[in-house]
Design a protein around this motif. Sequence first.
Motif, short mmCIF file in Angstrom:
data_model
loop_
_atom_site.label_atom_id
_atom_site.label_comp_id
_atom_site.label_asym_id
_atom_site.label_seq_id
_atom_site.Cartn_x
_atom_site.Cartn_y
_atom_site.Cartn_z
N GLU A 25 23.89 48.05 32.50
CA GLU A 25 24.66 48.66 31.43
C GLU A 25 26.14 48.37 31.65
O GLU A 25 26.55 48.02 32.77
N PRO A 26 26.96 48.51 30.62
CA PRO A 26 28.40 48.27 30.77
C PRO A 26 29.08 49.48 31.41
O PRO A 26 29.79 50.25 30.75
N PHE A 27 28.92 49.61 32.70
CA PHE A 27 29.36 50.81 33.43
C PHE A 27 30.87 51.04 33.34
O PHE A 27 31.36 52.16 33.45
N TRP A 28 31.64 49.96 33.16
CA TRP A 28 33.11 50.07 33.10
C TRP A 28 33.56 50.93 31.91
O TRP A 28 34.61 51.54 31.97
N ARG A 29 32.75 50.96 30.87
CA ARG A 29 33.12 51.74 29.68
C ARG A 29 33.22 53.24 29.99
O ARG A 29 34.11 53.91 29.46
N LYS A 30 32.34 53.74 30.84
CA LYS A 30 32.36 55.18 31.11
C LYS A 30 33.59 55.59 31.91
O LYS A 30 33.95 56.77 31.97
N TYR A 31 34.26 54.62 32.52
CA TYR A 31 35.51 54.89 33.24
C TYR A 31 36.74 54.60 32.37
O TYR A 31 37.87 54.61 32.87
N PHE A 68 37.43 51.70 30.65
CA PHE A 68 37.91 50.32 30.66
C PHE A 68 37.30 49.53 29.51
O PHE A 68 36.13 49.71 29.16
N SER A 69 38.08 48.63 28.97
CA SER A 69 37.60 47.78 27.88
C SER A 69 36.78 46.59 28.39
O SER A 69 36.06 45.95 27.62
N GLY A 70 36.94 46.28 29.69
CA GLY A 70 36.33 45.07 30.22
C GLY A 70 37.23 43.86 30.11
O GLY A 70 36.88 42.77 30.56
N GLN A 71 38.42 44.04 29.53
CA GLN A 71 39.37 42.93 29.36
C GLN A 71 40.37 42.90 30.50
O GLN A 71 40.82 43.95 30.98
N ALA A 72 40.73 41.67 30.91
CA ALA A 72 41.73 41.51 31.96
C ALA A 72 42.47 40.19 31.77
O ALA A 72 41.91 39.22 31.24
N LEU A 73 43.72 40.17 32.21
CA LEU A 73 44.53 38.95 32.34
C LEU A 73 44.86 38.79 33.82
O LEU A 73 45.23 39.77 34.47
N ARG A 129 37.17 44.20 42.45
CA ARG A 129 38.57 44.60 42.55
C ARG A 129 38.99 45.42 41.34
O ARG A 129 39.75 46.39 41.45
N TYR A 130 38.46 45.07 40.18
CA TYR A 130 38.85 45.76 38.95
C TYR A 130 38.06 47.05 38.70
O TYR A 130 38.62 48.05 38.24
N PHE A 131 36.75 47.01 38.99
CA PHE A 131 35.88 48.10 38.53
C PHE A 131 35.10 48.81 39.64
O PHE A 131 34.29 49.69 39.35
N GLY A 132 35.36 48.46 40.91
CA GLY A 132 34.75 49.19 42.00
C GLY A 132 33.37 48.71 42.40
O GLY A 132 32.89 47.66 41.97
N LYS A 133 32.69 49.49 43.21
CA LYS A 133 31.45 49.09 43.87
C LYS A 133 30.28 48.88 42.91
O LYS A 133 29.35 48.14 43.20
N GLU A 134 30.31 49.55 41.76
CA GLU A 134 29.22 49.32 40.81
C GLU A 134 29.17 47.86 40.35
O GLU A 134 28.12 47.36 39.94
N ALA A 135 30.31 47.18 40.42
CA ALA A 135 30.37 45.77 40.04
C ALA A 135 29.65 44.88 41.04
O ALA A 135 29.42 43.70 40.77
#
Length: 454
Positions: A302-308, A310-315, A368-374
């Motif tokens: 699942e897109p776990f970053w959304r619950k924190y 985050f859009s999932g976008q990065a530069l 680095r961006y989203f933690g251990k779930e990544a």
Amino acid sequence: MSIPQVEAVIVGGGFSGISAANKLHEAGLSFAVLEARERLGGRVYTKRFDDKLYLDFGGQWIGPTQDRMYALCHEYGIGYFETYNEGKNILDLGEKLKTYRGTIPTLDIFSLLNLDWVIRKLEKLARQIDIHKPWNHPKAAQYDQQSLEDFLRRNTKTKACYQVIRIGCETIFACDPDQLSLLHALFYIRSGTSLDCLINIKNGAQQHRIVGGMQSLIEAMAQPFLEKIRFNSPVRAIRYSSGEALIQCDGFSIKAAHVIVAIPPPLLSEIHFSPPLPSEKQTLLANYPMGKAGKCFMVYQEPFWRKYGFSGQALADDKFAFQTLFDCSPKDGKPGILMAFTLGSRADDFFKKTKTDRQAEMQEMVERYFGKEAALPILYEDFTMTDEIWARGCYAALMQKNAWSESQDTYRKSTPPLYFAGTEAAVRWHGYIEGAVLAGEAAAAEILASSQYG
């Protein structure tokens, strides 16, 4: 043995070729499509893993002012949905992570003002370009003699401003900024409506994605004339004279009154044309390189970053191989998919590594961006059209310094019975799928408007 004959042969089964075929089919002309691959799509390629998981290895987005793409979706009953664009974006610059919302990242005030000024300057210059004849601008030669990199170096006053605008340009053009002329960059921006449109998701070129993947649309378009498409049929030679052409493939030949060539420019040089193509077209093709784009995917349950939030976008700067990151999950958000672009020289270096090392680099970045779930993906995949024998790169070929001044509209100019399509022949949405469609339809329209059919 007699050689079969049709009114038109279309070389290439990408969106441009199939759009041309669609118009000829509607007009009742006999035709054949010759496609080198075993699939449709060209630089669009949806790899399907199962009923729920698909990854767009090639072109995947549509957005406002791409009117033909939306019309085709409606005509063929193909759904589309909004790219996920909610929450915090990440800026990874100089070993520091910052979050921001919207399009413009958080920078120090001087860099932010400088970035705004550079973007406005590019927009202003691009608005002055005639997309049909960019070489006619009073300063065309001056713009064409410098690279986009020259412009960025001259106009950015801080390192942060330079890094951010460079990341944006690399993502738009799929190359390093020194690999195209400033005039081509301005033409490309104007062709795609505006720089604001090209860089944005909301109200921009990345606003919508196709349900089931982009290849679903071209497959639906081709369905009415599928029996006229020959797969695994690369064209080796085209002998032509006024009103007739002989197209030679491996093991068979076909005659036609017209030929639409809708393939990436580097592949034109590998077809033996007799007589040779006009010298000005050959000169352009000798230095008309393709952009370099790699797409790397991490798939999660699942897109776990959304619950924190985050859009999932990065530069990102060049700490990693990836310029940008997007949430590319399907419409229902299951599975969760992060897609990273690696572009230009970064892509060159990245794809020299083993797939294991490539996965490790992307995993390091997303952790680095989203933690251990990544750290718990269910799948990693990557793909680059640069290594694809029938593409040689993506998104499009790049006009080098002085190319517009010297070649003008050489690439798209017809040499009856030869007509040229592909996104590089487009004046509107050049480099995009919309442009490919428009160029294919224009080539078909030119044939239909000839005295033979008009």
